[in-house]
Design a protein around this motif. Structure first.
Motif, PDB file in Angstrom:
ATOM      1  N   PRO A 159      -8.440  -1.017   8.174  1.00 45.95           N
ATOM      2  CA  PRO A 159      -8.635   0.277   7.840  1.00 45.95           C
ATOM      3  C   PRO A 159     -10.101   0.909   8.335  1.00 45.95           C
ATOM      4  N   TRP A 214      -7.028   2.328   1.969  1.00 40.87           N
ATOM      5  CA  TRP A 214      -7.427   1.019   2.120  1.00 40.87           C
ATOM      6  C   TRP A 214      -8.479   1.176   0.449  1.00 40.87           C
ATOM      7  N   ARG A 221      -6.642  -7.453   2.662  1.00 39.16           N
ATOM      8  CA  ARG A 221      -6.019  -5.893   3.479  1.00 39.16           C
ATOM      9  C   ARG A 221      -5.636  -6.339   4.557  1.00 39.16           C
ATOM     10  N   ARG A 228       0.691  -1.837  -0.061  1.00 41.66           N
ATOM     11  CA  ARG A 228      -0.208   0.275  -0.040  1.00 41.66           C
ATOM     12  C   ARG A 228       1.027   1.453   0.218  1.00 41.66           C
ATOM     13  N   VAL A 259      -3.173  -6.645  -0.624  1.00 43.33           N
ATOM     14  CA  VAL A 259      -2.735  -5.103  -0.433  1.00 43.33           C
ATOM     15  C   VAL A 259      -2.237  -5.432   1.098  1.00 43.33           C
ATOM     16  N   THR A 275      -9.696  -9.267   6.064  1.00 39.92           N
ATOM     17  CA  THR A 275      -8.383  -8.268   6.854  1.00 39.92           C
ATOM     18  C   THR A 275      -7.746  -8.923   8.092  1.00 39.92           C
TER      19      THR A 275
END
Ligand code: TXA
Ligand code: MG
Length: 319
Positions: free
Chosen positions: A256, A241, A249, A235, A295, A263
């Motif tokens: 986020p 995000w 993530r 990132r 990410v 996540t």
């Protein structure tokens, strides 16, 4: 995990002495162990992992005295050995008896004393040094629990000794002490700790030093290692995000704000040691989450931060 292949220490030692491969817990990650004095067994490591022969293996020993039977200590090495048992691998001139297969023909050998009661008991029970890379298929995410070892290596190993989850969670720091101390791979012992022990600066190898110390390129130090199956990108600092539900993530300490895909937060209290411990398992969960891409954000660059960021950059295919 099939119970039949869950070994106790005596079973594992016997298998090692028969030339078989055993999954061994250490404080960093699980190792794929073989009798270091048995060239045929060492050869099996490379085929089980799908690992190229030009990537040398670390030799695991029970204490510094045993280390000096395979490697020539220097004044700096003896000083650094006070950090053993611990996540530190020293690259030292090798002694006779260590096969070219282990060192990839280099005149140095990597040696370490793992800080794990099962690993130490296993080395002592086998009575020989154990060559062990991380117990993952070549280029993939390193294993931090016994089930991870099965996922990638079932069928190629005799069994695993289950020591529960690994406490450190990322591999050892690989350090060449002489002529001047250089970190070849950042890992579970920070540069700051090494400088405190040595009382002198320790540098982080740039790409050129790494390739000089290894005539062929060393994959553990190359781009595209520790790789999940789905593509991972880093990132951009301060960027939002992604919120698409098919993008996984991986955050350091703050989840986020916007909703989105699967996540993981590495350490809600922002602790780098905790983040390191969770890193590989979190990467695996996100990889298996059904998301199409991932990410990840980098962590602060101090303490274990550089080692975590090194793994994230390589997982993203960056050097
Ligand atoms: O924490 C660890 O170090 C784990 C556990 C199992 O002990 N082991 C591990 O092994 O990470 P492996 O094979 O995945 O990584 C060994 C690293 C590689 O980057 C290799 O190139 C480097 O150590 N290495 C080994 N011998 C070397 C040598 N003689 N000179 C330079 N680098 C060496
Ligand atoms: Mg590895």
């Amino acid at each position: 995990m099939p119970a039949a292949n869950s070994f106790d220490i005596a079973e594992a030692a016997a298998a090692l002495l028969r030339g078989e491969l055993v999954g061994m817990p250490t404080e960093t990650v699980y190792g794929l162990a073989a009798n270091a004095m048995d060239a045929t067994a060492v050869l099996r490591i490379f085929s089980a992992k799908g690992r190229p022969h030009f990537d040398p293996l670390i030799v695991h020993v029970a204490d510094a005295d045993q280390a000096w039977t395979v490697a020539e200590p220097s004044a700096r090495a003896r000083r650094l050995a006070t950090l053993w048992p611990g996540p530190l691998t020293l690259i030292l001139p090798r002694k006779a008896g260590i096969d070219d297969l282990i060192t990839s023909g280099l005149d140095t050998v990597g040696v370490r004393v793992p800080d794990h009661p099962i690993a130490l008991a296993l080395i002592r029970a086998a009575g020989v040094p154990l060559a062990a890379p991380s117990a993952n298929r070549f280029g993939r995410i390193s294993p931090t629990c016994a089930a991870h070892v099965w996922e990638q290596l079932d069928g190629t190993i005799a069994g695993v000794v289950d020591g529960g989850p690994c406490r450190v969670g990322i591999e050892s720091t690989v350090l060449r002490p002489d002529p001047l101390p250089v970190i070849l791979r950042p890992g579970g012992i920070s540069r700051e700790e090494l400088e405190a022990i040595l009382g002198e600066p320790v540098t982080m190898a740039d790409h050129q030093v790494r390739t000089e110390s290894l005539p062929q390129q060393a994959p553990g130090m190359l781009a595209s290692h520790y790789a999940p199956r789905i593509p991972l990108r880093l990132r951009d600092a301060d960027a939002d995000w992604p919120s698409a539900t098919d993008v996984a993530r991986l955050a350091f300490s703050v989840a986020p704000a916007q909703p989105g895909g699967p996540t993981e937060v590495l350490s809600a209290r922002g602790d780098l040691a905790e983040a390191a411990m969770h890193l590989f398992a979190a990467l695996r969960r996100l990889d298996a989450s059904g998301a199409q891409r991932m990410v990840a954000e980098l962590v602060p660059d101090l303490g274990l931060g550089p080692a975590i960021n090194d793994r994230l950059r390589r997982a993203a295919g960056l050097g």
